[in-house]
Scaffold this active site. Sequence first.
Site, short mmCIF file in Angstrom:
data_model
loop_
_atom_site.label_atom_id
_atom_site.label_comp_id
_atom_site.label_asym_id
_atom_site.label_seq_id
_atom_site.Cartn_x
_atom_site.Cartn_y
_atom_site.Cartn_z
N GLU A 15 0.81 -1.21 0.00
CA GLU A 15 0.00 0.00 0.00
C GLU A 15 0.85 1.27 0.00
OE1 GLU A 15 -3.10 0.55 -0.31
OE2 GLU A 15 -4.08 -1.37 0.00
N SER A 16 1.86 1.34 0.85
CA SER A 16 2.55 2.62 1.07
C SER A 16 4.06 2.53 1.07
CB SER A 16 2.12 3.17 2.43
OG SER A 16 2.62 2.34 3.49
#
Length: 471
Positions: free
Chosen positions: A302-303
């Site tokens: 995700e990040s």
Amino acid sequence: MHRYWLISSLLLMLSACQPAEHEPMPVEPEPRQELRVGTLYAQQIYMSSGQGLSGFDYEMATRFADYLALPLNMKAYSSRSELFDALARGELDIIAAGMTETPVRRDRFRMGPPLYYVNEVVVYREGSPEPLSVNELSGQITVVADSAFVESLTRLQQSHPELQWEQAADKDNDELLAQVAQGDLKYTLSHSTSLQINRRFLPELRAGLVLAEHQPVVWLLSATGTDELMSKLLSFWHQERRAGTLDHLNEKYFGHVKRFDYVDTRAFIRAIDAKLPRYRPLFEAYAGELDWRKLAATSYQESHWNPNALSPTGVRGMMMLTLNTAAQLGIDNRLDPEQSIRGGAAYLKDLLTRLPESIPENQRMWFALAAYNIGLGHLEDARKLAEAQGLNPSAWRDVKQTLPLLQKRKYYQGTRYGYARGGEAVHYVDSIRRYYDTLVWLDNQNSPEQPLAQETPPDSDTVTDQVTAPK
């Protein structure tokens, strides 16, 4: 004449009194008390981790033992020669060790039916010159002793008399691959499955010449044994093939390693050293019954473990939560790493509970991750498309085929939730599975050897485009 008749009659009477000689009765084999299986350590064959025992051959051996209603006694040996000798001495019933069928092995053993197929490839290091011909390998290639690769090189030597190689009797294939990645060896040979799996941890590895294509991976049985075990193995194989077990295990162990991104893999390994130690306690604290490494792998996808990450669609933070999802979970600051991880873990657990009960436990995480990426509604559309096409809507290997169809008007116009980037969801899940496998592998490298007795299979559903299941 009378005297001759008397003597003859006497001899006949004496012979009649002797016990009759009979052919020895065949000795019936004693009933089998357990299924004795020999194997080798390898990621895709047989390994132990904190999640228990796993491996394609391990799972198939477990199923075969259950089919026979016998306990499984599976033992890992340190070399192929030890395995072969143990089978010859009658100490094993089967060798299940990811071995391919070869002419020499056909002469020495009975071959079970094919489990999957692989290629034999030359492996070299990123940045080194790629070998373009067999002649370039001479004197610079090392392979595992007693392996199928020795047979391949021996056959090649007939047309390339100058070809020379080294055999390593004290190392396994994974060790040789690591030496190539480190630059300590020039070349080695590998099955395509093993190479793709090891590239998750050793991204410097590269595939070169293909020396043999579509080689069947089989189990080995003694050439002098009875036909009973082979007959039962064939019946078991037909049953499992019809049930989709072979397809499922191919997807489980090899399906997610088909894609390889050198830059991404290198960046992930660097992030494990540079970033993960800061956030690992939070992943462990909020994972609960989940494996914290799956939560960490999801966060990286995700990040990239960046607490300030922001996407064009407005999702933010370590777990890239939407504003609405954060509000529902009681998260007031998405940029706070602890709040984001707490919220992402809670959201993932909620998705797991909302999945249909028909989805098996060992595949629910992959469905939940797909829903984390595109939503439960689109996931359900893909499941309905799978069912309409005669596929299993509760098998990840089937639904990952229909998710990309949500991008095509022909299919999405008939769904409830419409268009979705389903292909990205498949890539999303595959990437998380690769990150997770890397974390597990690194944990195993840093932990003492796990005991191998009486462990249960892991819940994780953990080959390449060069791997196919038998039809």
